[in-house]
Design a protein around this motif. Sequence first.
Motif, mmCIF file in Angstrom:
data_model
loop_
_atom_site.group_PDB
_atom_site.id
_atom_site.type_symbol
_atom_site.label_atom_id
_atom_site.label_comp_id
_atom_site.label_asym_id
_atom_site.label_seq_id
_atom_site.Cartn_x
_atom_site.Cartn_y
_atom_site.Cartn_z
ATOM 1 N N GLN A 10 0.790 -1.094 0.223
ATOM 2 C CA GLN A 10 0.130 0.121 -0.166
ATOM 3 C C GLN A 10 0.995 1.230 -0.056
ATOM 4 O OE1 GLN A 10 -0.529 -2.520 2.202
ATOM 5 N NE2 GLN A 10 -2.561 -3.528 1.079
ATOM 6 N N GLN A 11 1.921 1.260 0.620
ATOM 7 C CA GLN A 11 2.970 2.239 0.918
ATOM 8 C C GLN A 11 3.530 2.691 -0.462
ATOM 9 O OE1 GLN A 11 5.067 0.902 4.177
ATOM 10 N NE2 GLN A 11 4.350 2.709 5.434
ATOM 11 N N ILE A 12 3.794 1.541 -1.146
ATOM 12 C CA ILE A 12 4.574 1.502 -2.553
ATOM 13 C C ILE A 12 3.643 2.195 -3.687
ATOM 14 C CG2 ILE A 12 5.517 0.342 -4.460
ATOM 15 C CD1 ILE A 12 6.607 -1.881 -2.362
ATOM 16 N N VAL A 13 2.392 1.996 -3.468
ATOM 17 C CA VAL A 13 1.460 2.311 -4.681
ATOM 18 C C VAL A 13 0.852 3.587 -4.263
ATOM 19 C CG1 VAL A 13 1.045 -0.043 -5.486
ATOM 20 C CG2 VAL A 13 -0.388 1.315 -3.853
ATOM 21 N N HIS A 43 9.933 11.000 3.623
ATOM 22 C CA HIS A 43 10.653 9.654 3.634
ATOM 23 C C HIS A 43 12.323 10.072 3.730
ATOM 24 C CE1 HIS A 43 7.455 7.769 1.963
ATOM 25 N NE2 HIS A 43 7.419 8.600 0.915
ATOM 26 N N GLY A 44 12.447 11.084 4.462
ATOM 27 C CA GLY A 44 13.852 11.548 4.797
ATOM 28 C C GLY A 44 14.712 11.796 3.688
ATOM 29 N N HIS A 45 14.091 12.134 2.442
ATOM 30 C CA HIS A 45 14.610 12.693 1.273
ATOM 31 C C HIS A 45 15.698 13.642 1.230
ATOM 32 C CE1 HIS A 45 14.636 14.187 -3.037
ATOM 33 N NE2 HIS A 45 15.445 13.177 -3.223
ATOM 34 N N ARG A 46 16.841 13.259 0.818
ATOM 35 C CA ARG A 46 18.141 14.352 0.330
ATOM 36 C C ARG A 46 18.262 14.236 -1.118
ATOM 37 N NH1 ARG A 46 16.583 13.807 5.723
ATOM 38 N NH2 ARG A 46 17.895 15.255 7.136
ATOM 39 N N CYS A 47 18.636 15.206 -1.641
ATOM 40 C CA CYS A 47 19.224 15.372 -3.206
ATOM 41 C C CYS A 47 20.458 15.913 -3.068
ATOM 42 C CB CYS A 47 18.226 15.847 -4.139
ATOM 43 S SG CYS A 47 18.792 15.632 -5.839
ATOM 44 N N LEU A 48 21.441 15.454 -3.872
ATOM 45 C CA LEU A 48 22.733 16.109 -3.895
ATOM 46 C C LEU A 48 22.772 16.077 -5.560
ATOM 47 C CD1 LEU A 48 22.935 14.497 -1.107
ATOM 48 C CD2 LEU A 48 25.189 15.360 -1.218
ATOM 49 N N PRO A 95 16.220 3.027 4.217
ATOM 50 C CA PRO A 95 15.937 1.541 3.931
ATOM 51 C C PRO A 95 14.616 1.225 3.658
ATOM 52 C CG PRO A 95 17.672 1.327 5.672
ATOM 53 C CD PRO A 95 17.208 2.723 5.600
ATOM 54 N N SER A 96 13.598 1.904 4.607
ATOM 55 C CA SER A 96 12.264 1.804 4.363
ATOM 56 C C SER A 96 11.393 2.677 3.362
ATOM 57 C CB SER A 96 11.564 1.780 5.997
ATOM 58 O OG SER A 96 11.801 3.319 6.344
ATOM 59 N N SER A 97 12.137 3.343 2.779
ATOM 60 C CA SER A 97 11.482 4.232 1.782
ATOM 61 C C SER A 97 10.881 3.462 0.607
ATOM 62 C CB SER A 97 12.331 5.271 1.177
ATOM 63 O OG SER A 97 11.809 6.044 0.273
ATOM 64 N N PRO A 98 9.230 3.755 0.409
ATOM 65 C CA PRO A 98 8.708 3.204 -0.886
ATOM 66 C C PRO A 98 9.261 3.784 -2.040
ATOM 67 C CG PRO A 98 7.328 4.648 0.307
ATOM 68 C CD PRO A 98 8.525 4.546 1.272
ATOM 69 N N GLU A 99 10.117 4.937 -2.021
ATOM 70 C CA GLU A 99 10.450 5.516 -3.353
ATOM 71 C C GLU A 99 11.509 4.832 -4.147
ATOM 72 O OE1 GLU A 99 9.069 8.476 -4.711
ATOM 73 O OE2 GLU A 99 7.450 7.880 -3.209
ATOM 74 N N LEU A 100 12.209 4.039 -3.113
ATOM 75 C CA LEU A 100 13.199 3.211 -3.764
ATOM 76 C C LEU A 100 12.534 1.879 -4.538
ATOM 77 C CD1 LEU A 100 15.396 2.924 -0.441
ATOM 78 C CD2 LEU A 100 16.046 4.145 -2.611
ATOM 79 N N PHE A 119 2.426 -1.441 -11.813
ATOM 80 C CA PHE A 119 2.080 -1.876 -10.270
ATOM 81 C C PHE A 119 1.253 -3.225 -10.323
ATOM 82 C CE2 PHE A 119 2.534 2.202 -8.102
ATOM 83 C CZ PHE A 119 4.094 2.127 -7.972
ATOM 84 N N ARG A 120 0.360 -3.097 -11.541
ATOM 85 C CA ARG A 120 -0.644 -4.222 -11.867
ATOM 86 C C ARG A 120 0.338 -5.535 -12.078
ATOM 87 N NH1 ARG A 120 -5.609 -3.060 -11.160
ATOM 88 N NH2 ARG A 120 -6.500 -0.780 -11.390
ATOM 89 N N ALA A 121 1.172 -5.126 -13.083
ATOM 90 C CA ALA A 121 2.056 -6.257 -13.551
ATOM 91 C C ALA A 121 2.837 -6.966 -12.574
ATOM 92 C CB ALA A 121 2.867 -5.903 -14.593
ATOM 93 N N ALA A 122 3.251 -6.096 -11.331
ATOM 94 C CA ALA A 122 4.247 -6.592 -10.354
ATOM 95 C C ALA A 122 3.056 -7.179 -9.244
ATOM 96 C CB ALA A 122 4.924 -5.484 -9.746
ATOM 97 N N GLY A 123 1.867 -7.145 -9.564
ATOM 98 C CA GLY A 123 0.864 -7.735 -8.287
ATOM 99 C C GLY A 123 0.700 -6.836 -7.325
ATOM 100 N N LEU A 124 1.068 -5.564 -7.140
ATOM 101 C CA LEU A 124 0.903 -4.582 -6.209
ATOM 102 C C LEU A 124 -0.712 -3.972 -6.125
ATOM 103 C CD1 LEU A 124 4.240 -2.948 -6.267
ATOM 104 C CD2 LEU A 124 3.475 -4.220 -4.526
ATOM 105 N N LEU A 125 -1.231 -4.262 -7.531
ATOM 106 C CA LEU A 125 -2.535 -3.598 -7.683
ATOM 107 C C LEU A 125 -3.470 -4.911 -8.116
ATOM 108 C CD1 LEU A 125 -2.018 -0.211 -9.104
ATOM 109 C CD2 LEU A 125 -2.967 -0.760 -6.782
ATOM 110 N N ASP A 126 -4.674 -5.030 -7.726
ATOM 111 C CA ASP A 126 -5.708 -6.014 -8.412
ATOM 112 C C ASP A 126 -6.045 -5.673 -9.794
ATOM 113 O OD1 ASP A 126 -5.313 -7.468 -6.043
ATOM 114 O OD2 ASP A 126 -7.207 -6.200 -5.055
#
Length: 201
Positions: free
Chosen positions: A5-8, A113-118, A132-137, A194-201
Amino acid sequence: MPTPQQIVDFTEPPAPEGRSPFVRPQRVAPVAVVAYDERWPAVAAELDARVRGALGARVIQLEHVGSTSVPGLPAKPVIDLDLTVADPEREEAWLPQLEAAGFELTVREPWWHGHRCLYLESPRANLHVFGPSSPELFKHRIFRDWLRTDAADRARYAEVKASAALAATEAGETIMQYNARKAEVILAIYERAFRAAGLLD
């Protein structure tokens, strides 16, 4: 690890009142989307080595993402990398080493998600730092891998990138505004991925 749910989920919290994510002001410049360059993977590998040389074992994961990581896809000639560290909030554990390697902190948004950009000027690169727990990855890898295999969506994305770059340049917009012009197509591609990955029905 984030939940499916967090990833999508694309909900982004606003910046807290009185705070800006931009350490360095955004620049307005022409948005140049160029043909895919066969040298980009080698440049990404060089950047990977530079980051690992600076941080050593503090690199939990480092991935080439974004359009330059998709063979055949036109892109801005800027390499995007996702760096995973144990705790982005502990900047003293990773930021000085990257600054010594030539990277400049441009974005700090701990509320997302603690994001920094350099940014690195040569070769041009954006280094996105997450925990490590960021869904953005997961989002970025799913999007990359889908575009690597789906020619139709790769073509759709190439088309919207070209039109968005032209419109943003003519309007004198920032990169963030250019990105907003692509958002509708990006979200549609994400849904199929996401659907192809099985993350959405």
